[in-house]
Design an enzyme around this catalytic site. Structure first.
Site, PDB file in Angstrom:
ATOM      1  N   HIS A 196      56.763  18.717  28.549  1.00  0.00           N
ATOM      2  CA  HIS A 196      56.025  17.175  27.345  1.00  0.00           C
ATOM      3  C   HIS A 196      55.923  16.032  28.507  1.00  0.00           C
ATOM      4  O   HIS A 196      56.027  16.175  30.127  1.00  0.00           O
ATOM      5  CB  HIS A 196      57.551  15.996  26.959  1.00  0.00           C
ATOM      6  CG  HIS A 196      56.814  15.482  25.900  1.00  0.00           C
ATOM      7  ND1 HIS A 196      56.620  14.272  26.418  1.00  0.00           N
ATOM      8  CD2 HIS A 196      57.393  15.251  24.332  1.00  0.00           C
ATOM      9  CE1 HIS A 196      56.600  14.105  25.325  1.00  0.00           C
ATOM     10  NE2 HIS A 196      56.908  14.400  24.473  1.00  0.00           N
ATOM     11  N   ASP A 232      65.443  18.118  30.935  1.00  0.00           N
ATOM     12  CA  ASP A 232      65.102  17.053  30.316  1.00  0.00           C
ATOM     13  C   ASP A 232      65.838  18.324  28.826  1.00  0.00           C
ATOM     14  O   ASP A 232      65.628  19.215  28.674  1.00  0.00           O
ATOM     15  CB  ASP A 232      63.763  17.120  30.191  1.00  0.00           C
ATOM     16  CG  ASP A 232      63.248  16.075  28.633  1.00  0.00           C
ATOM     17  OD1 ASP A 232      63.910  16.609  28.028  1.00  0.00           O
ATOM     18  OD2 ASP A 232      61.835  16.379  28.667  1.00  0.00           O
ATOM     19  N   GLN A 266      65.033  18.909  23.749  1.00  0.00           N
ATOM     20  CA  GLN A 266      64.593  19.883  22.919  1.00  0.00           C
ATOM     21  C   GLN A 266      66.098  20.563  23.218  1.00  0.00           C
ATOM     22  O   GLN A 266      66.198  21.121  22.219  1.00  0.00           O
ATOM     23  CB  GLN A 266      63.632  20.358  23.291  1.00  0.00           C
ATOM     24  CG  GLN A 266      62.323  19.336  22.573  1.00  0.00           C
ATOM     25  CD  GLN A 266      61.766  19.473  21.309  1.00  0.00           C
ATOM     26  OE1 GLN A 266      62.582  20.283  20.449  1.00  0.00           O
ATOM     27  NE2 GLN A 266      60.961  18.350  21.331  1.00  0.00           N
ATOM     28  N   LYS A 311      66.966  13.316  18.452  1.00  0.00           N
ATOM     29  CA  LYS A 311      66.501  14.684  18.232  1.00  0.00           C
ATOM     30  C   LYS A 311      68.287  15.216  18.056  1.00  0.00           C
ATOM     31  O   LYS A 311      68.195  17.016  18.444  1.00  0.00           O
ATOM     32  CB  LYS A 311      65.585  14.810  19.805  1.00  0.00           C
ATOM     33  CG  LYS A 311      64.841  14.732  20.014  1.00  0.00           C
ATOM     34  CD  LYS A 311      63.470  14.985  18.976  1.00  0.00           C
ATOM     35  CE  LYS A 311      62.322  14.439  19.234  1.00  0.00           C
ATOM     36  NZ  LYS A 311      61.752  14.442  21.224  1.00  0.00           N
ATOM     37  N   CYS A 328      52.032  16.112  22.270  1.00  0.00           N
ATOM     38  CA  CYS A 328      52.913  15.442  23.952  1.00  0.00           C
ATOM     39  C   CYS A 328      52.384  16.426  24.922  1.00  0.00           C
ATOM     40  O   CYS A 328      53.824  16.253  25.751  1.00  0.00           O
ATOM     41  CB  CYS A 328      54.042  14.246  24.041  1.00  0.00           C
ATOM     42  SG  CYS A 328      53.576  13.108  22.490  1.00  0.00           S
TER      43      CYS A 328
END
Length: 521
Positions: free
Chosen positions: A225, A302, A305, A328, A466
């Site tokens: 991202h 990260d 997700q 999320k 993004c």
């Protein structure tokens, strides 16, 4: 009695007829079928991805509907996860769904926990397939926020009055829930921030500025991202460092051998996503982290997700930092978490200065608090941190492994149907995927497909998500991106496919280019 106990004591049963409601509860639970779902097969040893192989036939069969809650609408507020809603907590000890270990999720009942799923759009029932952008919120989160503002609202930590104590208890209880959810060693390792983007920038502007120098190297992947690219670009430009990129194959999988060639004595940081927001690819995070550490580099993962789809264990992962956003994972917007190893956080200079993060201030010098306070300057997003805690309660009640197994079934079902749509090209076909189904449809611009779906009440994302570098890796500028969560069902997928088939049948003609192709020149 603690302040927390005192603050929750006021929930009570209110004007409800408790005896009558208890009788209804007993009748409901006696109606639940007695046959337990088939037990799971022995689970394979986790691989380099940190996952057991959930491809069929390992994934458990979809469970039957449990009970008939429509006969007792007053019970719907309890929710599928057994969440204790204010006023009713003391009535419902038995879980409404089978325990996660038995492999069962009652999806129709779960959907009742999400009021927005009853919304209509353009005269059609809403189908929410934009979960990679943000997830919807269960009633338990909304009720917890309402209760906070009605009974606990105050600034935290320093005041002597009752509401400050209640708010502090609620805020720090939420931090402990984050610790439990991530399997962190200590709640001191869990810093509340606005989201994953702010967490990555915090690391770049604090640890990065302290430790990255001229000619040092920062490694990211093609899957990232923008939030995990731009802060490192800015830091590299400021410090004279270099950004290096791990390539991916035609399925969107990390090329581990190429990654190994990038690692070297100049590598100071490896920062990568656990699940691609554009393709759904699940990266072999434990292996990537171990290789980075062997080269002497720090690791940031990260998890924006991944946290809603798969179990997170930061100790097993051995990440130096792990970041995610509350919205999320069925929590509020504007709240997120930076997890960092405690000793590393305490050796890092703060990014922002102000209240809460100081131990002592004079005009000559300032002493900072230890983590996590040293990174929480000013009045934080107290209420939404509490809301995030309620969201994590909800997910943990359902069971993240049960969620992963169900979503795997749904992803397999959707993938199979989408492959049969003429002219549809799936983007990202890695065998290890979370519930993201990016595609282009020959003869149509991606925004046209998104608009056609919206007319039928189906919410998807169309654009670059993004994540422009990874789409350009496949020669595209944009895709249509349906994305799944545990409250979606086969009917949602069927409605999506029906529109795509109709569009495919109306294509202007053969030989048209993919609609998301990059413009040349």
């Amino acid at each position: 009695m603690s302040t927390t106990e005192r603050s929750w004591e006021s929930f009570g049963a209110g004007p409800l007829d408790v005896e009558k409601l208890a009788e209804m509860a007993n009748r409901f639970f006696s109606a639940v079928p007695g046959s337990a779902p088939e037990p799971l097969a022995p689970q394979p040893t986790p691989d380099a991805f940190g996952l057991a192989d959930t491809r069929l036939p390992y994934a458990p069969p979809l469970p039957p509907l449990v009970g008939d809650v429509t006969r007792f609408p007053d019970l719907a507020v309890v929710g599928a996860a057994g969440i204790r809603v204010p006023g009713l907590e003391h009535l419902f000890a038995p879980p409404v769904v089978p325990p996660a270990a038995a492999g069962g999720l009652d999806i129709p009942l779960i959907r009742r926990d999400f009021p927005i799923l009853s919304e209509t759009v353009n005269g059609r029932p809403l189908v929410w397939l934009d979960n990679a952008a943000t997830t919807q919120k269960p009633r338990a989160v909304m009720e917890r926020l309402k209760y906070f503002y009605e009974h606990e609202n105050s600034n935290i930590h320093r005041a002597a009055h009752e509401l400050a104590a209640r708010a502090t208890d609620a805020y720090e209880a939420a931090r402990e829930k984050v610790r439990l959810f991530l399997n962190a060693r200590s709640a001191n390792e869990c810093v509340f921030v606005r989201g994953a983007t702010e967490a990555i920038n915090l690391v770049a502007q604090s640890w990065g500025r302290q430790n990255i120098g001229k000619d040092d190297e920062i490694i990211v992947s093609w899957l990232e991202h923008h939030a995990n690219i731009v802060p490192w670009q800015q830091l590299a430009e400021e410090k004279g460092a270099r950004l290096r990129v791990i390539p991916v194959d035609e399925d969107g999988q990390i090329l581990i051998d190429e990654y190994a060639r990038l690692l070297g004595p100049k590598t100071k940081l490896v920062s990568f996503t656990q699940v691609s927001n554009a393709l759904g690819t699940i990266t072999p995070a434990p292996q990537i982290a171990a290789m980075a550490h062997a080269a002497g580099a720090r690791v940031l993962v990260d998890g924006a997700q991944s946290v809603s789809h798969m179990r997170t264990d930061v100790q097993a992962l051995d990440s130096d930092w792990f970041v995610f956003s509350g919205h999320k994972v069925f929590g509020p917007t504007g709240i997120g978490v930076l997890h960092g190893k405690e000793d590393l956080l305490n050796r890092t200079q703060p990014w922002q200065g102000g209240g809460n993060m100081i131990a002592d201030v004079t005009f000559e010098r300032t002493q900072y608090q230890a983590a996590p306070s040293r990174f929480e300057a000013g009045t934080g997003n107290i209420a939404d941190a509490v809301g995030l805690g309620a969201a994590l309660d909800y997910v943990m009640k359902l069971g993240i492994d049960a969620i992963a197994a169900y979503e795997h079934h749904l992803l397999e079902y959707a993938t199979r149907l989408m492959k049969d749509v003429p002219g549809l090209r799936l983007i990202g076909t890695a065998p290890k995927k979370a519930g993201v189904l990016s595609f282009v449809l020959q003869g149509y611009r991606t925004e046209d497909v998104g608009n056609a779906l919206n007319k039928e009440g189906i919410a998807v994302r169309s654009g670059h998500h993004c994540a422009q570098p990874i789409l350009r890796r496949f020669g595209l500028e944009s895709t249509v991106r349906p994305s799944l969560a545990f409250y979606n069902n086969c009917e949602d997928v069927d409605r999506l496919i029906a529109v795509l088939v109709r569009l495919s049948d109306r294509r202007p003609g053969p030989g048209l280019p993919d609609p998301g192709l990059r413009r040349q020149g």
